[in-house]
Design a protein around this motif. Structure first.
Motif, PDB file in Angstrom:
ATOM      1  N   ARG A  89      40.217   9.156  33.815  1.00 13.13           N
ATOM      2  CA  ARG A  89      40.321  10.263  34.578  1.00 13.13           C
ATOM      3  C   ARG A  89      39.270  11.291  34.155  1.00 13.13           C
ATOM      4  O   ARG A  89      38.649  11.822  35.300  1.00 13.13           O
ATOM      5  CB  ARG A  89      41.702  11.095  34.081  1.00 13.13           C
ATOM      6  CG  ARG A  89      41.946  12.240  34.986  1.00 13.13           C
ATOM      7  CD  ARG A  89      43.375  12.480  35.150  1.00 13.13           C
ATOM      8  NE  ARG A  89      43.695  13.179  33.707  1.00 13.13           N
ATOM      9  CZ  ARG A  89      44.739  12.513  32.869  1.00 13.13           C
ATOM     10  NH1 ARG A  89      45.304  11.603  33.094  1.00 13.13           N
ATOM     11  NH2 ARG A  89      44.853  13.057  31.672  1.00 13.13           N
ATOM     12  N   TYR A  90      38.907  11.623  33.182  1.00  9.95           N
ATOM     13  CA  TYR A  90      37.646  12.383  32.828  1.00  9.95           C
ATOM     14  C   TYR A  90      36.279  11.879  33.356  1.00  9.95           C
ATOM     15  O   TYR A  90      35.541  12.318  33.798  1.00  9.95           O
ATOM     16  CB  TYR A  90      37.784  12.532  31.118  1.00  9.95           C
ATOM     17  CG  TYR A  90      36.663  13.911  30.855  1.00  9.95           C
ATOM     18  CD1 TYR A  90      36.823  15.017  31.218  1.00  9.95           C
ATOM     19  CD2 TYR A  90      35.322  13.462  30.348  1.00  9.95           C
ATOM     20  CE1 TYR A  90      35.966  15.922  31.111  1.00  9.95           C
ATOM     21  CE2 TYR A  90      34.389  14.308  30.187  1.00  9.95           C
ATOM     22  CZ  TYR A  90      34.733  15.621  30.532  1.00  9.95           C
ATOM     23  OH  TYR A  90      33.752  16.555  30.189  1.00  9.95           O
ATOM     24  N   SER A  91      36.406  10.382  33.058  1.00 10.41           N
ATOM     25  CA  SER A  91      34.884  10.022  33.520  1.00 10.41           C
ATOM     26  C   SER A  91      35.033   9.905  35.055  1.00 10.41           C
ATOM     27  O   SER A  91      33.802  10.151  35.528  1.00 10.41           O
ATOM     28  CB  SER A  91      34.887   8.155  33.171  1.00 10.41           C
ATOM     29  OG  SER A  91      35.884   7.467  33.708  1.00 10.41           O
ATOM     30  N   PHE A  92      36.046   9.796  35.699  1.00  9.94           N
ATOM     31  CA  PHE A  92      35.872   9.976  37.323  1.00  9.94           C
ATOM     32  C   PHE A  92      35.484  11.390  37.560  1.00  9.94           C
ATOM     33  O   PHE A  92      34.969  11.771  38.369  1.00  9.94           O
ATOM     34  CB  PHE A  92      37.122   9.757  38.097  1.00  9.94           C
ATOM     35  CG  PHE A  92      37.215   9.531  39.513  1.00  9.94           C
ATOM     36  CD1 PHE A  92      36.794   8.449  40.087  1.00  9.94           C
ATOM     37  CD2 PHE A  92      37.407  10.555  40.068  1.00  9.94           C
ATOM     38  CE1 PHE A  92      36.646   8.410  41.561  1.00  9.94           C
ATOM     39  CE2 PHE A  92      37.283  10.704  41.503  1.00  9.94           C
ATOM     40  CZ  PHE A  92      37.016   9.580  42.060  1.00  9.94           C
ATOM     41  N   LEU A  93      36.146  12.535  37.025  1.00  7.28           N
ATOM     42  CA  LEU A  93      36.025  13.770  37.313  1.00  7.28           C
ATOM     43  C   LEU A  93      34.415  14.357  36.950  1.00  7.28           C
ATOM     44  O   LEU A  93      34.086  14.963  37.720  1.00  7.28           O
ATOM     45  CB  LEU A  93      36.951  14.646  36.522  1.00  7.28           C
ATOM     46  CG  LEU A  93      38.454  14.564  36.651  1.00  7.28           C
ATOM     47  CD1 LEU A  93      39.329  15.156  35.717  1.00  7.28           C
ATOM     48  CD2 LEU A  93      38.538  15.181  38.017  1.00  7.28           C
ATOM     49  N   LEU A  94      33.830  13.464  36.121  1.00  3.39           N
ATOM     50  CA  LEU A  94      32.435  13.802  35.646  1.00  3.39           C
ATOM     51  C   LEU A  94      31.683  13.526  36.877  1.00  3.39           C
ATOM     52  O   LEU A  94      30.390  13.890  37.264  1.00  3.39           O
ATOM     53  CB  LEU A  94      32.108  12.896  34.341  1.00  3.39           C
ATOM     54  CG  LEU A  94      32.526  13.456  33.051  1.00  3.39           C
ATOM     55  CD1 LEU A  94      32.126  12.548  31.894  1.00  3.39           C
ATOM     56  CD2 LEU A  94      31.610  14.939  32.827  1.00  3.39           C
ATOM     57  N   LEU A  95      32.130  12.428  37.708  1.00  6.37           N
ATOM     58  CA  LEU A  95      31.395  11.843  38.912  1.00  6.37           C
ATOM     59  C   LEU A  95      31.406  13.210  39.935  1.00  6.37           C
ATOM     60  O   LEU A  95      30.357  13.379  40.783  1.00  6.37           O
ATOM     61  CB  LEU A  95      32.043  10.907  39.533  1.00  6.37           C
ATOM     62  CG  LEU A  95      32.115   9.221  38.670  1.00  6.37           C
ATOM     63  CD1 LEU A  95      32.838   8.313  39.353  1.00  6.37           C
ATOM     64  CD2 LEU A  95      30.248   8.919  38.824  1.00  6.37           C
TER      65      LEU A  95
END
Length: 396
Positions: A89-95
Motif C-alpha cells: 500500500r505504501y509503495s503504491f502511495l509513494l508513486l
C-alpha cells in the motif's frame, strides 16, 4: 505472446503516445487497458501505468486527465489499496507522491469523505496523501472543515491513523501555525479528560510554535490590541462626530424652517400687493371700457338698428320659405295618404271577394256531404232489402 509481453507492449504503446504529445489518445488507450484488466489485477495494472508515465514529459498531464475524467477513481483506488498489505500500500502511495505535491488539487476534494471512512486503512492512506500534499510547494491546505476533520483523527481508535494525523497537522502547521493552533486548542476543549489527545496536540503545537514564532505571536497579539484600541478610538470619535453632525443638522433644519417661514410671509405680502394693484388697474380699465362703450353705443346704435331690421326681414323670409316647404310636404303627405286609402280599399275588396269564394266552397262541400250521406242511406236500405229478399227466397 505471454501476458507479461502483452503488458510491456501496451506500456510501450502508451509511452509512445505520450512522447508524441498525443495526450488524449494516451488517456483513451489507458482507459481501454484498465477496462480490460481483471479486478484482482487492477492495482498492479495501475501501478505499472503510473510507474511508466509519471517520469515522462506530459505524464503528469495524462494522470490529471485520468482523474478528472474519473477513469482513475481516487476513492475507489484507495479503498482497493486498503485490502493490500501495508508495505504494498505504501509503495503504491509513494508513486502518487510527486503528483500529490504538484497536483494536490486533484486529490483534495476527496479527502474529507475518505477521512470518515469506516476502514482505518482508507483513513491512513488518505492521511498519507495529505502528507504528500502538505509537503508540496503548490498547495496550502487551509480548509477549516478539512483541518478539523484531520484533527478529529488524533482521537482515532487506531494508533497508526492518529500518528499520520499528527504528521499532517505538523506539516500544515509550518505553513499556517495560527490556524492549526486555533483549531487544535478549540478541539482540545471538547475533550478535557483525554490525556492522550492532549499530549498529541501539545506535540504538534511544540513542533510548529518555536521561540521565534512565540515572539511573533506576542507581537501580533500586541499589534492586534493596538489595532483594536485604534478602532475603538476611531469608533468613539466617529460617534462623537456623528452626534455633533446631528446637532448641526437640527440647527440647520431650524434655520431652514425659519427662512422658509419668512419666505412664505414675503410671498404672501407680495401677493397682497399684486392683488391690490390688479384691483386698481381693473377698476381703471372697467371705467375706461364703460366710457368707450357708451361712445361706441351712441355711434353705432343707428347702424345696429338698421342691421337688426334687415336681419328681421331675412328671418321673416326664411319663415315664409319654411311655411311653403311645410305646405308642400303636407300636400305630398295627403297624396300619399289618399294612395294608401285607395290601396286599403282595394285590399278590402279583395278580401270580400275571397270571403265570398270561401263561403261558396263551404256550401259546395256541405252539399256534397249531404249527397254522400243520402247515398249511404240509400245503399244501406238497398242492402237490407236484398237481405230480406234472400231470406224470403230461402224460406220458400
Amino acid at each position: 505472446m505471454t501476458e507479461l509481453e502483452n503488458e510491456r507492449k501496451e506500456m510501450d504503446a502508451i509511452k509512445e503516445l505520450i512522447v508524441e504529445g498525443k495526450i488524449d489518445d494516451a488517456v483513451q488507450r489507458i482507459a481501454q487497458y484498465l477496462n480490460q484488466t481483471m479486478e484482482e489485477n487492477y492495482i498492479d495494472a495501475l501501478e505499472n501505468i503510473i510507474e511508466t508515465i509519471s517520469t515522462l514529459h506530459g505524464g503528469r498531464t495524462v494522470i490529471r486527465f485520468l482523474i478528472e475524467n474519473n477513469i482513475l477513481d481516487i476513492p475507489g483506488l484507495i479503498e482497493n489499496l486498503s485490502k493490500k498489505d501495508p508495505l504494498l500500500r505504501y509503495s503504491f502511495l509513494l508513486l502518487l507522491k510527486d503528483i500529490c505535491e504538484n497536483e494536490g488539487d486533484l486529490f483534495l476534494p476527496y479527502s474529507e469523505n475518505l477521512l470518515i471512512s469506516d476502514d482505518p486503512n482508507v483513513r491512513e492512506a488518505n492521511l498519507q496523501l495529505l502528507i504528500f500534499m502538505a509537503g508540496g510547494e503548490k498547495l496550502d491546505v487551509e480548509q477549516q472543515s478539512l483541518i478539523e476533520t484531520i484533527a478529529s483523527k488524533l482521537n482515532d481508535e487506531k494508533e497508526f491513523v492518529a500518528e499520520k494525523a499528527i504528521q499532517v497537522l505538523k506539516l500544515i502547521g509550518k505553513k499556517s501555525p495560527s490556524v492549526i493552533t486555533h483549531i487544535l486548542t478549540e478541539y482540545a476543549k471538547n475533550y478535557p479528560e483525554k490525556e492522550d489527545l492532549k499530549k498529541r496536540i501539545d506535540l504538534i503545537l511544540k513542533s510548529i510554535v518555536t521561540v521565534e514564532r512565540i515572539e511573533e505571536i506576542v507581537e501580533e497579539e500586541a499589534k492586534e490590541a493596538e489595532t483594536e484600541e485604534k478602532i475603538f478610538k476611531e469608533e468613539s470619535d466617529l460617534k462623537k462626530k456623528k452626534i455633533e453632525l446631528k446637532k448641526e443638522q437640527l440647527e440647520l433644519k431650524e434655520k431652514v424652517q425659519e427662512l422658509e417661514e419668512k419666505a412664505i410671509e414675503k410671498k404672501e405680502k407680495a401677493l397682497k400687493i399684486k392683488k391690490e394693484l390688479l384691483e386698481e388697474k381693473e377698476i381703471e380699465l372697467i371705467e375706461k371700457a364703460r366710457e368707450e362703450i357708451k361712445i361706441e353705443e351712441l355711434e353705432k346704435s343707428e347702424e345696429e338698428i338698421l342691421d337688426k331690421k334687415l336681419e328681421l326681414k331675412k328671418i321673416d323670409l326664411e319663415i315664409e320659405k319654411k311655411k311653403l316647404e311645410l305646405e308642400e310636404k303636407e300636400k305630398e303627405l295627403e297624396k300619399k295618404a289618399i294612395l294608401e286609402k285607395e290601396k286599403a280599399i282595394k285590399l278590402k275588396e279583395e278580401l270580400i271577394e275571397k270571403e265570398k269564394q270561401i263561403t261558396n266552397i263551404e256550401l259546395e262541400l256541405k252539399q256534397k256531404e249531404i249527397k254522400r250521406k243520402e247515398q249511404e242511406i240509400i245503399n244501406h236500405e238497398t242492402k237490407k232489402i236484398k237481405e230480406r229478399f234472400e231470406e224470403e227466397k230461402h224460406g220458400e
